[in-house]
Design an enzyme around this catalytic site. Structure first.
Site, PDB file in Angstrom:
ATOM      1  N   SER A 177       0.835  -1.202   0.000  1.00 17.85           N
ATOM      2  CA  SER A 177       0.000   0.000   0.000  1.00 17.85           C
ATOM      3  C   SER A 177       0.865   1.245   0.000  1.00 17.85           C
ATOM      4  O   SER A 177       2.018   1.225   0.461  1.00 17.85           O
ATOM      5  CB  SER A 177      -0.900   0.013   1.245  1.00 17.85           C
ATOM      6  OG  SER A 177      -1.503   1.274   1.447  1.00 17.85           O
ATOM      7  N   TYR A 190      -2.199  -0.896  10.319  1.00 18.18           N
ATOM      8  CA  TYR A 190      -2.354  -1.330   8.928  1.00 18.18           C
ATOM      9  C   TYR A 190      -1.127  -0.942   8.102  1.00 18.18           C
ATOM     10  O   TYR A 190      -0.553  -1.772   7.380  1.00 18.18           O
ATOM     11  CB  TYR A 190      -3.618  -0.702   8.335  1.00 18.18           C
ATOM     12  CG  TYR A 190      -3.806  -0.912   6.852  1.00 18.18           C
ATOM     13  CD1 TYR A 190      -4.409  -2.066   6.361  1.00 18.18           C
ATOM     14  CD2 TYR A 190      -3.413   0.064   5.936  1.00 18.18           C
ATOM     15  CE1 TYR A 190      -4.594  -2.258   4.995  1.00 18.18           C
ATOM     16  CE2 TYR A 190      -3.601  -0.126   4.561  1.00 18.18           C
ATOM     17  CZ  TYR A 190      -4.187  -1.275   4.106  1.00 18.18           C
ATOM     18  OH  TYR A 190      -4.380  -1.467   2.756  1.00 18.18           O
TER      19      TYR A 190
END
Length: 285
Positions: A177, A190
């Site tokens: 990401s 995350y």
């Protein structure tokens, strides 16, 4: 690709989220995307393949001639629709329901794929969860464990179980990401798992280079997937993706082709690398 207007009056009670409930529904593949047998007769195992980016990857791979084995958690309706769309592309699709946090299940998924297709050429590690929290003190220990046990541990489980089947020319693709590079103040745990995925990709690529197995990753930015309405609401949902230079959220259809590139011979001189599909954010690494 046109800008999308996200209905802020939608939210989903639990993750990973359901695609059929989204407004607007994400675009999986462009109508004018032409397959050219880049992955003809290849067998791919894909985690989190029932919706969002995973679904887009599955359908793109099928249009390129691949057979696809999809792991999904519990989104039965989305998984069946994805299977139907893969089959409409002329591909075969095996659905495997289960939780990738369970190492024994991951081993079983590899075995079922081999039993169905006879061999395996590509692993796409993609399943993920996130729990937005403004302050580190508010991160629940349970959620912290779930995030790491979902987002990075299965990458090890799946690859370890697959290694006896992978050979020279095969590929592993990991979904990281943009948050791994620029950080995220409300997704600290995350983003940390996504940073771990970058290191996993680089380290594994070096480990497998002599075997001729390539390992790369994709780092999406704000992509309109079921994970978003399952974790954001109201104004945060409405403005999702608008802070990138291109001024909009991306569609899964804009990410799927990157996986085709990394799984095919087009990227034969690439390993240990990350493709950044993030709407124009310039980041290091």
């Amino acid at each position: 690709m046109e800008n999308i207007t996200i209905d802020k009056n939608q939210e989903q009670a639990k993750q990973p989220g359901k695609e059929f409930k989204m407004n607007p529904e994400p675009l999986t593949i462009r109508k004018n995307y032409k397959g050219s047998d880049k992955l003809k007769s290849k067998v791919v195992l894909l985690t989190g393949g029932d919706s969002g980016i995973g679904k887009s990857v599955a359908v793109h791979f099928a249009r390129e001639g691949a057979m696809v084995s999809i792991i999904y958690l519990n989104e039965e309706k989305d998984a069946l629709k994805t299977k139907s769309e893969v089959e409409n592309e002329g591909g075969q699709c095996l659905l495997i329901k289960g939780d990738v946090k369970d190492e024994q299940f991951c081993k079983k998924a590899i075995d079922e794929t081999i039993s169905k297709f006879g061999f395996l050429n590509c692993i796409v590690n993609n399943a993920a969860m996130q729990f937005p929290t403004e302050h580190i003190e508010d991160i629940k220990t349970e959620n912290l464990h779930t995030t790491f046990e979902t987002n990075i541990y299965p990458y090890f489980y799946i690859v370890k179980a697959a290694m006896k089947h992978l050979k020279e020319g095969d590929t592993i693709i990991n979904t990281t990401s943009v948050t791994a590079y620029r950080g995220s103040e409300h997704l600290i745990d995350y983003a940390s798992t996504k940073g771990a995925i970058v290191s996993f990709t680089r380290s594994l690529s070096k480990s497998l280079a002599k075997k001729g197995i390539r390992v790369n990753a994709v780092a999406p930015g704000p992509i309109w997937t079921p994970l978003i309405p399952a974790t954001f609401e109201g104004e945060d949902l409405e403005k999702f993706g608008k802070d990138v230079p291109m001024g909009r959220a991306g569609q899964p259809a804009e990410v799927g082709p990157a996986y085709v590139y990394l799984a095919s011979e087009d990227s034969s001189y690439m390993t240990g690398q990350v493709l950044h599909i993030n709407g124009g954010e310039v980041i290091g690494g």
